[in-house]
Design a protein around this motif. Structure first.
Motif, short mmCIF file in Angstrom:
data_model
loop_
_atom_site.label_atom_id
_atom_site.label_comp_id
_atom_site.label_asym_id
_atom_site.label_seq_id
_atom_site.Cartn_x
_atom_site.Cartn_y
_atom_site.Cartn_z
N PRO A 30 0.83 -1.22 0.00
CA PRO A 30 0.00 0.00 0.00
C PRO A 30 0.85 1.26 0.00
O PRO A 30 1.94 1.30 0.58
CB PRO A 30 -0.80 -0.12 1.29
CG PRO A 30 -0.84 -1.58 1.59
CD PRO A 30 0.47 -2.13 1.11
N CYS A 31 0.35 2.29 -0.66
CA CYS A 31 1.04 3.58 -0.69
C CYS A 31 1.26 4.09 0.74
O CYS A 31 0.33 4.13 1.54
CB CYS A 31 0.21 4.62 -1.44
SG CYS A 31 -0.16 4.22 -3.14
N PRO A 81 -1.27 5.61 5.04
CA PRO A 81 -1.17 4.27 5.62
C PRO A 81 -2.53 3.60 5.73
O PRO A 81 -3.56 4.27 5.90
CB PRO A 81 -0.56 4.53 7.00
CG PRO A 81 0.09 5.87 6.90
CD PRO A 81 -0.73 6.64 5.91
N VAL A 82 -2.53 2.27 5.64
CA VAL A 82 -3.78 1.52 5.70
C VAL A 82 -4.53 1.82 7.00
O VAL A 82 -5.76 1.91 7.01
CB VAL A 82 -3.51 0.01 5.55
CG1 VAL A 82 -4.81 -0.78 5.69
CG2 VAL A 82 -2.87 -0.28 4.20
N SER A 83 -3.79 2.01 8.07
CA SER A 83 -4.42 2.27 9.37
C SER A 83 -5.22 3.57 9.38
O SER A 83 -6.10 3.76 10.21
CB SER A 83 -3.37 2.31 10.48
OG SER A 83 -2.43 3.34 10.24
N GLU A 84 -4.92 4.46 8.45
CA GLU A 84 -5.60 5.75 8.39
C GLU A 84 -6.65 5.82 7.27
O GLU A 84 -7.24 6.87 7.04
CB GLU A 84 -4.58 6.88 8.19
CG GLU A 84 -3.58 6.99 9.34
CD GLU A 84 -2.53 8.07 9.09
OE1 GLU A 84 -2.72 8.85 8.13
OE2 GLU A 84 -1.53 8.10 9.83
N ARG A 85 -6.86 4.70 6.59
CA ARG A 85 -7.81 4.69 5.48
C ARG A 85 -9.22 4.38 5.99
O ARG A 85 -9.48 3.30 6.50
CB ARG A 85 -7.40 3.68 4.42
CG ARG A 85 -6.04 3.99 3.80
CD ARG A 85 -5.67 3.03 2.69
NE ARG A 85 -4.34 3.32 2.16
CZ ARG A 85 -3.79 2.73 1.11
NH1 ARG A 85 -4.45 1.78 0.47
NH2 ARG A 85 -2.58 3.07 0.72
N GLY A 101 -7.41 -1.87 2.39
CA GLY A 101 -8.25 -1.32 3.43
C GLY A 101 -9.61 -0.84 2.99
O GLY A 101 -10.43 -0.41 3.81
N ILE A 102 -9.89 -0.91 1.69
CA ILE A 102 -11.15 -0.42 1.14
C ILE A 102 -11.92 -1.59 0.53
O ILE A 102 -11.37 -2.36 -0.26
CB ILE A 102 -10.91 0.66 0.07
CG1 ILE A 102 -10.05 1.80 0.63
CG2 ILE A 102 -12.23 1.19 -0.47
CD1 ILE A 102 -10.66 2.55 1.80
#
Length: 586
Positions: free
Chosen positions: A61-62, A66-70, A117-118
């Motif tokens: 992931p970019c 971060p994935v945790s913030e998506r 994450g989406i």
């Protein structure tokens, strides 16, 4: 790992049934030896199945988001009046926004593209793609390369666009969330399967068109649009919504834009590409996403590495500037030197609306007034293109788009997607919302049965793809681009209502609304030629009960070029618009 005594493992009885299915008769020694050999194959398959899943580091992931913030949100209908949004979220890199070629332009993704994450819905109903009742849709752990490239180029990804149910409709009323409305006339098809991607870019175009004419812009009826969008095209699913919605969509040369991390219909026809409200923006977006990613088997030796991708928007502007310097960028000389082939068979299709044909012929006449040479060209096999598409793919298609079968060449497939269970409830849901999906399942099971249709049937179809490609290439040796319609009509009224009901329509009647929609687009999916849909004019909308009478909808024209001559296709489109934008032809 399956144990040798497990009912799911190979035992002597199962093996003997397998042998009998071939009609073989074996000696006891041969039977024991072959059993051991097949068992060894099973053991190695189980050994690999027990290994931890591998995720290529290039798909990480970019880090900018971060994935945790998506986080994501589903919109209320009042905030999503055209049903073009699947869900909203934001991915961006502030540094890239300030320096990248996309410079903060907003982008929507077709809901087939993996974003870590989406949720990934593929336009279908909850729990169709997962085995867990606690997870209604799979949530990828990777970012598709196209996602990373958009962020690195300064784009701001603002959400997923609605797509058709399993991407199996060329119209826009089969999504599990209901029909996607045409922004020009509600209640009419916006085209599919990248329905939301087309509409969200068209919202911007509709607002500009109305403002230019001092017409009222009803924001609550349109909602929020985007500058740019990514669509997927297997039989026309970028070009159909672009044509129906009055915007621009490019199916690039096969393999030019990586399809890694995107749900596949079949590798032989999969394309991802740019959608926008202008030719220049299509070129800009193509510059941001093109180039081999090192993983996609659709790429060819002619596909440029990412580091060697041309700046398509700069090359397009350079070609225009060259004509400007020569004093040719005028309504009477911009087409000087351009050779356009008007494809006869594309205008002879039986379902082609005369109003659509008239718009395409008017575009040909406009090219001539611009100084281009326009000639009639013939590719007789074009009329068989849809049948060749069907014969080449229908036998294996459901295994790919429903069961997530990996391509036969090495590739990183979409993660976390499991095939739906073909229950009676599944059948009834799909028959009501998208009989095209049920037909694909039944057709693949029947055509894919090698006892009925030996592999030579598909082998023959694939050889005809080569023949069709060569036929287009032969004509394109004498002309620069082909000109033809995109769709046979303007967007028809929805067949399925917001409540997911089809009234008293039969399955065949529902399916018939899609028949012929892609006859002028699908052939170029299997031959891989770049093809652009762009607005060409208007035609009357069909009158339907409860819908506005006397309305008009956009007509798309299609420009097709040589492999990897995207600049030539985009230049031809730009030349055509020197004489006026298609939607200015009122």
């Amino acid at each position: 790992m399956v144990s040798p005594t497990s009912p799911d493992g190979l035992d002597k009885v199962t093996f003997q049934k397998l042998v009998a299915s071939f009609g073989f008769q074996m000696t006891p020694q041969d039977e024991a030896d072959y059993f051991a050999l097949v068992k060894a194959i099973e053991d190695e398959v189980n050994e690999v199945e027990a290994m931890p899943a591998y995720v290529d580091p290039r798909l990480a992931p970019c880090v900018a988001t971060p994935v945790s913030e998506r986080t994501y949100s589903m919109l209320d209908r009042k905030d999503n009046p055209l049903n073009a949004w699947s869900h909203r979220f934001t991915l961006k890199d502030d540094k890239a926004v300030a320096t990248g070629i996309l410079a903060g332009r907003t982008v929507a993704l077709k809901d087939t593209i993996s974003v870590a994450g989406i949720p990934l819905t593929l336009g279908t109903h909850p729990y169709q793609l997962t085995t867990s009742p606690d997870v209604p849709y799979p949530v990828p752990t990777i970012d598709a390369p196209i996602v990373t490239r958009l962020v690195e180029s300064g784009g701001v990804i603002v959400g997923m666009a609605t797509c058709e149910n399993f991407c199996m409709s060329g119209l826009s009323d089969t999504s599990a969330t209901g029909p996607v409305d045409n922004p020009w006339l509600k209640g009419y098809a916006a085209g599919g399967s990248s329905s939301g991607s087309g509409v969200l870019t068209a919202v911007t175009a509709v607002k500009k068109w109305r403002q230019k004419r001092n017409c009222p812009v009803n924001e609550p009826e349109l909602g929020e649009g985007v500058d740019l969008a990514i669509g997927g095209d297997q039989g026309g699913s970028i070009r159909l919504p672009a044509a129906f919605s009055g915007t621009y969509g490019l199916k690039p040369t096969h393999g030019l834009v990586p399809y890694t991390g995107i749900a596949s219909l079949h590798p032989i026809c999969d394309h991802a590409g740019p959608m926008a409200s202008s030719v220049n923006d299509v070129a800009l977006l193509l510059s941001a996403i093109a180039g081999y990613d090192g993983m996609d088997p659709r790429a060819t030796p002619n596909t440029p590495l990412r580091s060697n991708v041309p700046a398509y928007h700069e090359l397009l502007q350079a070609a225009i500037s060259d004509k400007q310097d020569r004093g040719e960028w005028t309504p009477t000389a911009a087409g000087k030197g351009l050779r356009v082939g008007l494809l006869k068979e594309a205008l002879d299709l039986p379902k082609l609306d005369p109003n659509v044909a008239s718009v395409v012929r008017a575009a040909a006449a406009k090219f001539e007034r611009l100084g281009a040479t326009v000639v009639d060209v013939s590719v007789p096999l074009h009329s068989k293109g849809g049948a060749i598409w069907t014969a080449a793919m229908r036998g294996a298609m459901a295994d790919v788009f429903l069961a997530s079968k990996a391509p036969d060449l090495h590739a990183h497939t979409t993660t976390g997607v499991t095939p739906p269970k073909m229950t009676q409830a599944w059948y009834e849901t799909m028959t009501k919302s998208s009989p095209m999906v049920v037909t694909a399942v039944l057709g693949s099971a029947y055509i894919g049965d090698s006892a009925r249709f030996p592999h030579r049937y598909r082998n023959k179809a694939v050889s005809h793809i080569v023949q069709l490609r060569a036929a287009y290439d032969a004509v394109l040796a004498d002309v620069d681009v082909l000109l033809l319609p995109v769709t046979p009509t303007v967007g028809p009224p929805h067949s399925i209502t917001t409540a997911g009901e089809a009234g008293n329509m039969s399955v065949l009647e529902l399916y018939a609304t899609n028949l012929g929609v892609s006859d002028n687009t699908a052939p170029f999916n299997i031959t891989g030629h770049p093809a652009l849909a762009m607005p060409g004019g208007w035609a009357p909308a069909a009158v339907s009960e409860g819908l506005t009478a006397g309305g008009k909808l956009p007509v798309g024209v299609q420009i097709v070029g040589k492999h990897h001559d995207e600049v030539g296709v985009l230049l031809a489109a730009s030349i055509l618009e020197v004489a006026g934008l298609g939607l200015d032809e009122e």
